[in-house]
Design a protein around this motif. Structure first.
Motif, PDB file in Angstrom:
ATOM      1  N   UNK A   1     -14.782 -19.657 -35.307  1.00 39.31           N
ATOM      2  CA  UNK A   1     -13.867 -20.658 -35.831  1.00 39.31           C
ATOM      3  C   UNK A   1     -13.593 -21.674 -34.720  1.00 39.31           C
ATOM      4  N   UNK A   2     -13.845 -22.915 -35.009  1.00 36.91           N
ATOM      5  CA  UNK A   2     -13.625 -23.945 -33.996  1.00 36.91           C
ATOM      6  C   UNK A   2     -12.144 -24.296 -33.923  1.00 36.91           C
ATOM      7  N   UNK A   3     -11.777 -24.966 -32.873  1.00 40.04           N
ATOM      8  CA  UNK A   3     -10.372 -25.328 -32.686  1.00 40.04           C
ATOM      9  C   UNK A   3      -9.904 -26.305 -33.764  1.00 40.04           C
ATOM     10  N   UNK A   4     -10.802 -27.137 -34.243  1.00 39.78           N
ATOM     11  CA  UNK A   4     -10.454 -28.079 -35.295  1.00 39.78           C
ATOM     12  C   UNK A   4     -10.096 -27.335 -36.591  1.00 39.78           C
ATOM     13  N   UNK A   5     -10.866 -26.318 -36.915  1.00 37.79           N
ATOM     14  CA  UNK A   5     -10.583 -25.509 -38.100  1.00 37.79           C
ATOM     15  C   UNK A   5      -9.242 -24.785 -37.961  1.00 37.79           C
ATOM     16  N   UNK A   8      -6.407 -27.219 -38.471  1.00 36.49           N
ATOM     17  CA  UNK A   8      -6.321 -27.537 -39.898  1.00 36.49           C
ATOM     18  C   UNK A   8      -5.620 -26.410 -40.658  1.00 36.49           C
ATOM     19  N   UNK A   9      -5.979 -25.178 -40.373  1.00 33.87           N
ATOM     20  CA  UNK A   9      -5.371 -24.028 -41.028  1.00 33.87           C
ATOM     21  C   UNK A   9      -3.875 -23.938 -40.727  1.00 33.87           C
ATOM     22  N   UNK A  10      -3.508 -24.094 -39.468  1.00 33.06           N
ATOM     23  CA  UNK A  10      -2.099 -24.027 -39.080  1.00 33.06           C
ATOM     24  C   UNK A  10      -1.314 -25.151 -39.741  1.00 33.06           C
ATOM     25  N   UNK A  11      -1.874 -26.319 -39.792  1.00 34.80           N
ATOM     26  CA  UNK A  11      -1.210 -27.457 -40.439  1.00 34.80           C
ATOM     27  C   UNK A  11      -0.995 -27.182 -41.923  1.00 34.80           C
ATOM     28  N   UNK A  12      -1.988 -26.624 -42.581  1.00 37.50           N
ATOM     29  CA  UNK A  12      -1.848 -26.292 -43.992  1.00 37.50           C
ATOM     30  C   UNK A  12      -0.741 -25.259 -44.215  1.00 37.50           C
TER      31      UNK A  12
END
Length: 62
Positions: A1-5, A8-12
């Motif tokens: 899992x990349x840092x961008x993913x 995104x998950x934490x933001x969601x």
């Protein structure tokens, strides 16, 4: 899992949390507390609970 993913998950998850009403969050929290397994079985398994019940049963017989 990349840092961008991950970001995104934490933001969601944060947005989802903020969108739910406070009352619903409190109800979910209470439901989790009620359905949670006891401390002894979560941390130490079934053996300490069985020993504790056995000791209580022996004390009750006296």
């Amino acid at each position: 899992m990349s840092s961008n993913d991950y970001v995104k998950y934490v933001t969601q998850q944060v947005v989802k949390y903020m969108d739910t009403p406070k009352e619903q969050r409190q109800q979910q929290k209470e439901f989790k507390k009620e359905t949670r397994t006891p401390f002894w079985s979560r941390w130490f398994g079934v053996l300490p609970i069985s020993v504790m019940l056995w000791v209580k049963n022996r004390r009750a017989r006296r």
